[in-house]
Design a protein around this motif. Structure first.
Motif, PDB file in Angstrom:
ATOM      1  N   PRO A 129     -12.111 -40.955  64.995  1.00 14.62           N
ATOM      2  CA  PRO A 129     -12.661 -40.340  63.855  1.00 14.62           C
ATOM      3  C   PRO A 129     -12.365 -39.112  63.674  1.00 14.62           C
ATOM      4  O   PRO A 129     -12.792 -38.874  62.488  1.00 14.62           O
ATOM      5  N   MET A 134     -14.413 -42.570  58.620  1.00 12.08           N
ATOM      6  CA  MET A 134     -15.312 -43.140  59.277  1.00 12.08           C
ATOM      7  C   MET A 134     -16.705 -42.666  58.374  1.00 12.08           C
ATOM      8  O   MET A 134     -16.845 -41.722  57.961  1.00 12.08           O
ATOM      9  N   THR A 136     -20.371 -42.705  57.806  1.00 17.37           N
ATOM     10  CA  THR A 136     -21.906 -42.669  58.233  1.00 17.37           C
ATOM     11  C   THR A 136     -22.879 -42.854  57.073  1.00 17.37           C
ATOM     12  O   THR A 136     -24.130 -42.932  57.431  1.00 17.37           O
ATOM     13  N   ARG A 456     -24.305 -37.032  64.910  1.00 14.15           N
ATOM     14  CA  ARG A 456     -23.231 -37.567  63.928  1.00 14.15           C
ATOM     15  C   ARG A 456     -21.836 -37.792  64.491  1.00 14.15           C
ATOM     16  O   ARG A 456     -21.228 -38.885  63.902  1.00 14.15           O
ATOM     17  N   LYS A 460     -19.957 -41.499  65.298  1.00 16.30           N
ATOM     18  CA  LYS A 460     -18.585 -41.675  64.806  1.00 16.30           C
ATOM     19  C   LYS A 460     -17.752 -42.046  66.107  1.00 16.30           C
ATOM     20  O   LYS A 460     -16.890 -42.925  66.076  1.00 16.30           O
ATOM     21  N   ASN A 469     -15.800 -48.815  61.463  1.00 19.90           N
ATOM     22  CA  ASN A 469     -15.356 -47.597  60.732  1.00 19.90           C
ATOM     23  C   ASN A 469     -16.627 -47.285  59.727  1.00 19.90           C
ATOM     24  O   ASN A 469     -16.540 -46.406  59.112  1.00 19.90           O
TER      25      ASN A 469
END
Length: 501
Positions: A129, A134, A136, A456, A460, A469
């Motif tokens: 990551p 990546m 989120t 976070r 990842k 991903n």
């Protein structure tokens, strides 16, 4: 003394060689545990008032204090445990219902700890990551079941109102009144900076926080406290609270001692009056009734905001969720039995409801089986403790997670479980001005941002280890989970294989 006497649960151990009689412990304790003996020139402690909030320990300049659990015990009995006996003594003395705060503390199974995450290595390489994209970001709300195109072959992108989150975590409902002004300000400010949402709870929205509206979920509960047109229009989404994990099947209760000043004005009820939410919404006795309220709120907000329905995790949660998905709601929030609360009847908190892990898996499967999974997003809450819990919840079918206790811990909560007393020494679950000011909202907001930033990064890393991903690719991907130490029935409900399979 006599029949009413219960030996204090905690003991204050003071190192007199270190104690300098500075009175800091006395000044910091809202429970009046510490006092000064003028005659003997020593500090004393009334341990019967100690709740082990650790405030005095944290602020003692010479590290002269520590709080230890008392070793004075009632006679051991496997059937009649000490806590049970003490509760009977309290009720025999008072005739009252036992109240407790925060979540269920009993040693019942925590399924997150019995679920392991799979990792990719050779055939499906992992993702770094730090060097590769990546995603989120998540969107909550109704999604189309299929791609539609116009007569020119262009994809039609019209969607129902969506909530956009930078990461799949939001701050759950905690009302202004149950927690302080400064705690609410910290949550709102952090949500804005992070690009996520915080929930007002059922206490209305203080006028100072309307500026955070784009990151606010406004809640409508059975008591309708603080609900009016401007309130509904202020938030980015509206949540109908049907139940919560800490007390399924019953309403809310904020003691009159917390209904003061701005809390009274915001809730639109008299000062000093108990704020009691009825157990049911008196206009909802069926899914059809719920549908009417959903569309009433959509009408009131001109169909610009998604409507969330929050329910507690109970045994028939899958059928309930199916009805909610057909009621017109955009999002279902499910709260597991370990969810926290400012106050709940102890018997309800510790004995009613089911774990969020089992409820979430059952709901996701039911909606998929019925072909209506895209009709709603699912938000899971109730003791989400870490980034790993978030990842596991999403793999079980959640779109995002609610956190509350974890957020309060970031603000300084020590889980002393006395929220209902209004004497929170850390300035969180209190309305006493001298205690509220102990929580600096700017510092609190920074700590919340730090926590979510760390989560976070961890999300990842965990996704990268799985070779995934994006959150969307993780949602409902139970192949990436394995159980350990679970029965065949538990594995079947969770929809995962045992480790080694």
């Amino acid at each position: 003394m006599g029949l009413d006497f219960i030996y204090p649960e905690f003991e204050v151990v003071r190192n007199n060689a270190r104690c300098i009689n500075c009175h800091v412990c006395e000044q910091q304790c809202a429970n009046q545990v510490h006092s000064y003996d003028e005659n003997n020139k020593v500090m004393l402690a009334d341990e019967s008032k100690c709740v082990n909030c650790q405030r005095c320990v944290s602020f003692c300049p010479t590290r002269a204090l520590k709080i230890v659990k008392s070793d004075c015990r009632l006679r051991e009995n496997a059937n009649w445990q000490e806590d049970t006996i003490k509760e009977i003594y309290k009720q025999a003395n008072s005739g009252g219902v036992l109240l407790s705060s925060m979540g269920n503390p009993n040693p019942l199974p925590v399924y997150w700890d019995k679920i392991l995450i799979n990792a990719s290595q050779v055939t499906n390489p992992s993702i770094d990551p730090l060097r590769e994209p990546m995603e989120t970001k998540v969107f909550l709300g109704k999604k189309p079941s299929q791609i539609e195109k116009d007569e020119n072959g262009q994809v039609l992108c019209k969607l129902e109102p969506q909530m956009e989150l930078s990461m799949p975590v939001m701050f759950s409902a905690m009302s202004y009144g149950s927690i302080s002004y400064n705690a609410h300000r910290a949550l709102a400010s952090a949500a804005q900076e992070l690009g996520i949402y915080y929930n007002t709870g059922e206490g209305g929205l203080h006028e100072d926080f309307y500026c955070y509206g784009e990151n606010t979920i406004v809640q409508v509960a059975s008591g309708r406290f603080g609900v009016h047109k401007d309130y509904l229009e202020a938030g980015a989404a509206v949540e109908i609270k049907m139940g919560q994990g800490a007390k399924p099947g019953i309403g809310g209760h904020l003691p009159g001692t917390k209904i003061v000043g701005d809390v009274s004005r915001t809730r639109m009820i008299p000062e000093g009056s108990d704020a009691i939410s009825p157990a049911p919404h008196h206009d909802i006795y069926s899914i059809e009734d719920l549908r009417q309220l959903v569309y009433s709120l959509k009408e009131a907000t001109e169909y610009k905001k998604p409507v969330i329905v929050k329910v507690a995790a109970v045994h028939n949660i899958a059928a309930i969720a199916s009805g909610i998905a057909r009621s017109g709601a955009d999002i279902i929030a499910i709260d597991g039995f370990r969810g926290g609360t400012g106050a709940a009847p102890t018997r309800i908190r510790d004995n009613v409801g089911i774990p969020i892990e089992l409820a979430l898996a059952a709901v996701d499967k039911r909606l998929r089986d019925e072909g209506i999974r895209n009709n709603v997003s699912i938000v899971a809450g109730g003791a989400i403790r870490s980034a790993a819990d978030v990842v596991k919840a999403i793999a079980l079918g959640a779109d995002a997670c609610y956190i509350a206790t974890a957020a309060l811990l970031a603000l300084g909560c020590h889980l002393c479980r006395t929220c209902q007393s209004g004497k929170c020494n850390w300035g969180i679950a209190t309305q006493r001005p001298e205690l509220v000011k102990r929580l600096d909202p700017e510092t609190g907001s920074k700590r919340l941002v730090n926590l979510m930033t760390a989560w976070r990064h961890e999300i990842k890393e965990l996704m990268g280890g799985m070779g995934i991903n994006s959150i969307e690719a993780l949602r409902g991907n139970r192949l990436m989970l394995r159980g350990i130490g679970l029965t065949d029935k538990e594995l079947a409900i969770l929809g995962i294989s045992h480790a080694g399979e």
